[in-house]
Design an enzyme around this catalytic site. Structure first.
Site, PDB file in Angstrom:
ATOM      1  N   GLU A 188       0.797  -1.229   0.000  1.00  0.00           N
ATOM      2  CA  GLU A 188       0.000   0.000   0.000  1.00  0.00           C
ATOM      3  C   GLU A 188       0.833   1.286   0.000  1.00  0.00           C
ATOM      4  O   GLU A 188       0.924   1.995   1.005  1.00  0.00           O
ATOM      5  CB  GLU A 188      -0.918   0.005   1.226  1.00  0.00           C
ATOM      6  CG  GLU A 188      -1.852  -1.169   1.248  1.00  0.00           C
ATOM      7  CD  GLU A 188      -2.911  -1.101   2.337  1.00  0.00           C
ATOM      8  OE1 GLU A 188      -3.997  -1.642   2.122  1.00  0.00           O
ATOM      9  OE2 GLU A 188      -2.655  -0.524   3.403  1.00  0.00           O
ATOM     10  N   GLU A 383      -5.907  -7.846  -0.998  1.00  0.00           N
ATOM     11  CA  GLU A 383      -6.505  -7.886   0.336  1.00  0.00           C
ATOM     12  C   GLU A 383      -7.975  -7.547   0.230  1.00  0.00           C
ATOM     13  O   GLU A 383      -8.361  -6.666  -0.541  1.00  0.00           O
ATOM     14  CB  GLU A 383      -5.872  -6.855   1.290  1.00  0.00           C
ATOM     15  CG  GLU A 383      -4.477  -7.165   1.711  1.00  0.00           C
ATOM     16  CD  GLU A 383      -3.916  -6.121   2.673  1.00  0.00           C
ATOM     17  OE1 GLU A 383      -4.699  -5.504   3.423  1.00  0.00           O
ATOM     18  OE2 GLU A 383      -2.694  -5.935   2.654  1.00  0.00           O
TER      19      GLU A 383
HETATM   20  C1  BG6 Z   1      -4.349  -3.002   4.907  1.00  0.00           C
HETATM   21  C2  BG6 Z   1      -3.000  -3.474   5.342  1.00  0.00           C
HETATM   22  O1  BG6 Z   1      -4.353  -1.604   4.999  1.00  0.00           O
HETATM   23  O2  BG6 Z   1      -5.458  -3.333   5.657  1.00  0.00           O
HETATM   24  C3  BG6 Z   1      -2.994  -4.632   6.324  1.00  0.00           C
HETATM   25  O3  BG6 Z   1      -2.175  -3.795   4.244  1.00  0.00           O
HETATM   26  C4  BG6 Z   1      -4.129  -4.437   7.301  1.00  0.00           C
HETATM   27  O4  BG6 Z   1      -1.741  -4.686   6.933  1.00  0.00           O
HETATM   28  C5  BG6 Z   1      -5.437  -4.438   6.542  1.00  0.00           C
HETATM   29  O5  BG6 Z   1      -4.136  -5.354   8.340  1.00  0.00           O
HETATM   30  C6  BG6 Z   1      -6.660  -4.330   7.423  1.00  0.00           C
HETATM   31  O6  BG6 Z   1      -6.519  -3.242   8.265  1.00  0.00           O
HETATM   32  P1  BG6 Z   1      -6.737  -3.389   9.828  1.00  0.00           P
HETATM   33  O7  BG6 Z   1      -6.428  -2.068  10.366  1.00  0.00           O
HETATM   34  O8  BG6 Z   1      -8.142  -3.810  10.000  1.00  0.00           O
HETATM   35  O9  BG6 Z   1      -5.784  -4.447  10.263  1.00  0.00           O
END
Ligand code: BG6
Length: 484
Positions: A188, A383
């Protein structure tokens, strides 16, 4: 309906700093995320581990014995990786996205030789993946800036970081060039606009304008991405090199021209800027306005950088997609909501989870179309998932996460929709298939997994793994490809 695309990659995604633990074991030195403590929270939409930190904060955190630092312990994957990869494979996954920790390979940045114990750890993981016929996608830096490297060499505003980083990359390509299928130089990249220290080592209080520093650091990272592409070709490694942003899919609040203009400009800044530079080497005209908005100076771009980036452009695109947000600048009341980077205005048509992340599968189809139209590069959603508070009652309990099943089902349908639209999407790796520590809040209670992990926010528990209802649902989906 059926998901029809053949040879589609289905998998899970993790990051070293949120799963491994073993933060100071076998030679590894601390990283930027090891200094983010857990903080009790009442309103989950308001807490963030992504604060600007100072040198003093880092020193204090490293000698602090009062608070709990969840990212130092993760979900104990360092000791349980065999069991974890087996669980993913048995769910039917055929790709695993994970990250390598720079500080495990070069604990001091300029060590004469890479740390063999670090190399061995990742080799063991890759061997497990091969054993289960899973492809591998590696993120080389996922939010874990090595503190020792920062102490010696400063931060990514220093152009010397390109060489330091490329030495690390060359080591990974030499060691694992025939193991890994897809490489992501940075997680990201647009998070770099929000937080300076976590990925780029920038102490924001030491700069007159932290945004100038962040843009400069980003420029050096853009050049590094192109260098990764160049090196991958030179070394004839098996994998290809892409890059990733956090997709903040945005909508204007309404058709008021001011909202449309503000939406367009925010989209340029949070999305377009990154892949525009990475695919063309150019800082397009809109960037002038963007720098102005932050009172920042344009980064120093050396002669030849643009040409070099253009000639070594990324080979595929990935992004995380959790939600969409709304841009509103006109007067008048509107509720606010949370988000992984910048929150936004609440969308009355969408539901949100406890963190205010608005659930929007249609937005994924729109985004895939938009990215395809702009860049015509193959895409993987690196993701996606739903964070939820869950608690097993006892050992025999199975978490009934129907909300997650429906979230996944609807997002998979949206991917099929985009494929039907003619978009080239080749894979999907869901976030945190085995519960892990949250990046944004450092809590363990924000669970994304198909598999429950018995840890609480303070790391208490057995760490044992228990498949949830969604695990079985995913297993069945992998066999039938049927969606509701
Ligand atoms: C993304 C990241 O922004 O979102 C991850 O690459 C992160 O590292 C994921 O865990 C979800 O965000 P969060 O804050 O719910 O863990």
């Amino acid at each position: 309906m059926k998901f029809t695309k053949k040879d589609f990659l289905w998998g899970g995604a993790t990051a070293a700093n949120q799963i491994e633990g073993a933060w100071n074991v076998d030679g590894k030195t601390p990283v930027s995320t090891d200094i983010q403590p857990f903080t009790e929270m009442k309103d989950r939409t308001k807490v963030s581990a992504f604060n600007a930190v100072t040198r003093e904060d880092v020193k204090k955190a490293l000698s602090d014995t009062e608070h709990y630092y969840p990212k130092r312990y993760g979900n104990d994957h360092y000791n349980r990786y065999k069991e974890d990869i087996k669980l993913l494979a048995e769910a039917g996954m055929n790709i695993y996205r994970m990250s390598i920790s720079w500080a495990r390979i070069f604990p001091n940045g300029d060590d004469a030789k890479p740390n063999q114990k670090g190399i061995d750890f990742y080799r063991n993981i890759f061997n497990e993946c091969h054993k289960h016929n899973m492809k591998i996608m590696v993120t080389m830096v996922h939010f874990d800036f090595p503190i020792a490297i920062g102490d010696k060499f400063g931060d990514w505003t220093n152009r010397k970081f390109i060489d330091l980083y490329m030495r690390y990359v060359e080591t990974l390509f030499t060691e694992f060039g025939q193991d890994v299928d897809y490489w992501l130089p940075f997680n990201e990249m647009n998070v770099g606009l929000l937080v300076g220290h976590m990925q780029s080592g920038i102490y924001e209080n030491e700069y007159k304008n932290p945004f100038s520093a962040k843009f400069q650091a980003l420029h050096h990272q853009f050049v590094s991405v192109a260098k990764c592409v160049e090196l991958s070709k030179k070394m004839k490694i098996k994998g290809t090199v892409g890059c990733m942003i956090a997709m903040i899919t945005l909508y204007p609040y309404d058709c008021h021209p001011d909202n449309i203009l503000a939406w367009y400009k925010e989209k340029q800044m949070l999305q377009d800027f990154f892949f525009d530079v990475l695919t063309t080497g150019e800082y397009k005209t809109y960037t002038k306005d963007m720098f102005k908005k932050f009172g920042a100076s344009a980064p120093i771009v050396e002669k030849g950088d643009a040409e070099f980036i253009k000639n070594n452009s990324i080979e595929f695109i990935t992004f995380s997609y959790y939600m969409s947000n709304v841009v509103k600048v006109t007067d008048g009341a509107a509720d606010k909501t949370g988000g992984n980077l910048f929150g936004g205005t609440k969308n009355p048509f969408l539901e949100a989870n406890e963190w205010g992340w608005q659930i929007d599968p249609v937005g994924l189809r729109y985004t895939l179309n938009n990215m395809w139209d702009k860049y015509q590069l193959p895409m993987l959603i690196s993701e996606n998932g739903l964070g939820f508070v869950e608690k097993m009652k006892d050992e025999n309990d199975v978490i009934q996460d129907d909300y997650r099943i429906s979230y996944l089902n609807d997002h998979f349908k949206a991917i099929q929709g985009a494929i039907d639209d003619g978009v080239d999407v080749f894979g999907y790796t869901m976030w945190g298939p085995i519960d892990l520590v949250s990046a944004g809040t450092s809590e363990f209670s924000k669970r994304y997994g198909l598999v429950y992990v018995d840890y609480d926010d303070y790391g208490k528990g057995t760490g044992n793994r228990y498949p949830k209802k969604s695990y079985k649902w995913f297993q069945d989906f992998m066999k039938t490809k049927e969606l509701k």
